[in-house]
Design a protein around this motif. Structure first.
Motif, PDB file in Angstrom:
ATOM      1  N   PHE A 201       0.840  -1.202   0.000  1.00 54.96           N
ATOM      2  CA  PHE A 201       0.000   0.000   0.000  1.00 54.96           C
ATOM      3  C   PHE A 201       0.871   1.247   0.000  1.00 54.96           C
ATOM      4  O   PHE A 201       0.634   2.196  -0.754  1.00 54.96           O
ATOM      5  N   ASP A 202       1.892   1.266   0.854  1.00 54.00           N
ATOM      6  CA  ASP A 202       2.776   2.425   0.939  1.00 54.00           C
ATOM      7  C   ASP A 202       3.535   2.656  -0.367  1.00 54.00           C
ATOM      8  O   ASP A 202       3.905   3.792  -0.683  1.00 54.00           O
ATOM      9  N   ALA A 203       3.754   1.595  -1.118  1.00 49.70           N
ATOM     10  CA  ALA A 203       4.434   1.708  -2.418  1.00 49.70           C
ATOM     11  C   ALA A 203       3.449   2.001  -3.541  1.00 49.70           C
ATOM     12  O   ALA A 203       3.840   2.000  -4.717  1.00 49.70           O
TER      13      ALA A 203
ATOM     14  N   ARG B 160       3.180   3.607 -12.691  1.00 48.01           N
ATOM     15  CA  ARG B 160       4.546   4.028 -12.994  1.00 48.01           C
ATOM     16  C   ARG B 160       4.593   5.544 -13.173  1.00 48.01           C
ATOM     17  O   ARG B 160       3.786   6.112 -13.925  1.00 48.01           O
ATOM     18  N   PRO B 161       5.515   6.231 -12.506  1.00 49.79           N
ATOM     19  CA  PRO B 161       5.627   7.691 -12.681  1.00 49.79           C
ATOM     20  C   PRO B 161       5.787   8.068 -14.146  1.00 49.79           C
ATOM     21  O   PRO B 161       6.602   7.493 -14.873  1.00 49.79           O
ATOM     22  N   GLY B 162       4.967   9.015 -14.593  1.00 47.24           N
ATOM     23  CA  GLY B 162       5.008   9.463 -15.978  1.00 47.24           C
ATOM     24  C   GLY B 162       4.182   8.627 -16.932  1.00 47.24           C
ATOM     25  O   GLY B 162       4.004   9.003 -18.095  1.00 47.24           O
ATOM     26  N   SER B 163       3.674   7.483 -16.460  1.00 48.31           N
ATOM     27  CA  SER B 163       2.870   6.613 -17.327  1.00 48.31           C
ATOM     28  C   SER B 163       1.897   5.826 -16.456  1.00 48.31           C
ATOM     29  O   SER B 163       1.997   4.610 -16.320  1.00 48.31           O
ATOM     30  N   ARG B 164       0.949   6.511 -15.872  1.00 48.48           N
ATOM     31  CA  ARG B 164       0.036   5.895 -14.918  1.00 48.48           C
ATOM     32  C   ARG B 164      -1.285   5.495 -15.570  1.00 48.48           C
ATOM     33  O   ARG B 164      -1.801   6.190 -16.422  1.00 48.48           O
TER      34      ARG B 164
ATOM     35  N   GLN C  49      -5.263  -5.260  -2.626  1.00 56.04           N
ATOM     36  CA  GLN C  49      -4.210  -4.378  -3.119  1.00 56.04           C
ATOM     37  C   GLN C  49      -4.841  -3.043  -3.470  1.00 56.04           C
ATOM     38  O   GLN C  49      -5.776  -2.989  -4.265  1.00 56.04           O
ATOM     39  N   SER C  50      -4.344  -1.992  -2.872  1.00 56.52           N
ATOM     40  CA  SER C  50      -4.944  -0.689  -3.103  1.00 56.52           C
ATOM     41  C   SER C  50      -3.900   0.399  -2.994  1.00 56.52           C
ATOM     42  O   SER C  50      -3.081   0.389  -2.085  1.00 56.52           O
ATOM     43  N   ALA C  51      -3.943   1.318  -3.935  1.00 57.25           N
ATOM     44  CA  ALA C  51      -3.082   2.489  -3.865  1.00 57.25           C
ATOM     45  C   ALA C  51      -3.882   3.716  -3.473  1.00 57.25           C
ATOM     46  O   ALA C  51      -3.385   4.827  -3.514  1.00 57.25           O
TER      47      ALA C  51
END
Length: 440
Positions: free
Chosen positions: A125-127, A284-288, A307-309
């Protein structure tokens, strides 16, 4: 318009990059005094500053939206149910380190501390459910193997050439999917696996062999051996999924078909569950991709994968909400079920769910049966094909909760347990519709 303060988040971002206020202010093109006011919540976060922060430090805008903070507030509410939510939110925003320590001590006191599985869940989650080092390494490996239909045979050849390991594809049908014999340098895969499953298992073993040190480094911050071992295995599985479904190719196709899970699964030869799980990692940074959360539950409501962001919160005890669409998926095994849902904290979501089952193992033997779901914030729902034809408004949303013991809704006829911390109201003169009535 409500002012949004993000001092704690800005300070956290600055410390992550090991910058002084002067250094960060210079990068953002603002005065040090203005940055100091932002960090101390004396100035609200403006759109211009938000764009400058996200562009300069390559973070998603959701970093400042309070996703992690909302989950923390929800856990605080479980621990301190009589404290107003506004006060808990203010505490979590201003003193995040103190709150983390407070929750840890509360868990220890109540005997409800995090077990290794929960620690690893929080690690991902933190990632934001995206591990850049592994994802890019997996995509590089997939690219070197060539087109999808060649990956299994070339991975098998790679094991022979690079590690002196022989891959055997015809293991016992009742055996494990993957078995690595260190002594004889043999890797055996169970008979009957699909091509995508074979690719996943080979890539999993590749990660455990080739990237063992990296797995150890990535999981080193966890506090005990059990958590670190579970995280290392979870990271290896993450790598395997990223080889089977390489990031750029996978995201491009998902966007092309508006996240139609069946079409994406058919394109990559993967199961519905594996496809959903990979769709929840596209940050992914720049391609989310769309920030999605992935859930798997059984008929009893036990959540076995999560799994959750983002901010969606579940009670850590007491089961999940029976009004949630995930439970209706068992009634419609042949199709996807949809729901616009509202949580008590005022946030709204689109959920899609489907029943999935494992292979039969003979007459009279039980098989795995789950409901798998993907969800996203309602403001992202238009990007998913499953939003077509739905009324994406708060008025059309089904009110659900984090689980009965943590849910503040007082008039839910489906409530199974009273809310923790609230008194029970008893009125001998009235027959209430709700099974539990909160006292004053």
């Amino acid at each position: 318009m409500t002012k949004h303060f993000a001092g704690a988040k800005i300070r956290t971002l600055r410390r992550q990059h090991e910058l002084t206020q002067t250094d960060m202010a210079a990068r953002l093109g603002m005065s040090t005094s203005y940055l100091n006011q932002l960090e101390n919540d004396q100035r609200p976060l403006t759109v211009a500053v938000l764009l400058s922060l996200t562009g300069t430090f390559d973070v998603d805008t959701s970093f400042f939206s309070g996703d992690r903070e909302a989950a923390t507030v929800a856990e605080l509410a479980e621990a301190f149910p009589l404290v107003p939510g506004t006060e808990l939110a203010d505490l979590a925003a201003r003193y995040p380190t103190l709150v983390d320590d407070l929750l840890t001590r509360t868990r220890e006191t109540t005997g409800d501390g995090l077990n290794p599985y929960e620690r690893v869940r929080d690690y991902f989650f933190d990632a934001r459910n995206y591990i850049h080092e592994l994802d890019t390494a997996a995509e590089e490996l997939a690219g070197s193997l060539g087109r999808q239909q060649f990956r299994v045979s070339r991975l098998a050849a790679l094991f022979d050439e690079k590690f002196g390991v022989t891959v055997r594809f015809h293991g016992p049908t009742d055996g494990p999917r993957r078995h690595f014999d260190h002594l004889n340098r043999e890797l055996t895969l169970r008979t009957g696996l699909t091509e995508a499953q074979q690719c996943f298992q080979l890539a999993l073993q590749y990660a455990l062999t080739r990237h063992r040190d990296l797995l150890g480094e990535l999981s080193a911050m966890l506090p005990d051996d059990g958590s670190r071992d579970l995280a290392a295995l979870g990271l290896a599985q993450y790598f395997a999924g990223a080889v089977t479904m390489p990031y750029t190719e996978f995201l491009d196709y998902a966007e092309q078909v508006r996240y139609d899970i069946d079409l994406v699964a058919e394109r990559f030869g993967t199961s519905f569950e594996s496809t959903c799980h990979r769709l929840s990692t596209l940050q992914r940074p720049g391609s989310r991709g769309v920030p999605l959360f992935f859930i798997r539950t059984d008929r009893a409501g036990n959540i076995s994968k999560r799994q959750s962001a983002t901010r969606f919160h579940f009670s850590r005890r007491g089961g999940s909400c029976p009004l949630w669409v995930l439970h209706r998926a068992f009634e419609t095994p042949s199709r996807i079920t949809r729901q616009v849902a509202a949580m008590p904290d005022g946030h709204h979501y689109l959920w899609v769910a489907r029943y999935v089952s494992g292979a039969t193992s003979g007459f009279g033997r039980p098989r795995k049966e789950f409901a798998v779901a993907l969800g996203c914030d309602l403001d992202q729902a238009h990007r998913l094909i499953y939003s077509d034809g739905l009324e994406l408004t708060s008025q059309a949303a089904t009110p659900i909760g984090p689980g009965c013991t943590a849910c503040p809704r007082t008039s839910c006829p489906q409530r199974a347990f009273p809310a923790t911390g609230h008194g029970i109201g008893v009125d001998f003169n009235v027959s209430h519709e709700a099974p539990y009535v909160t006292g004053s």
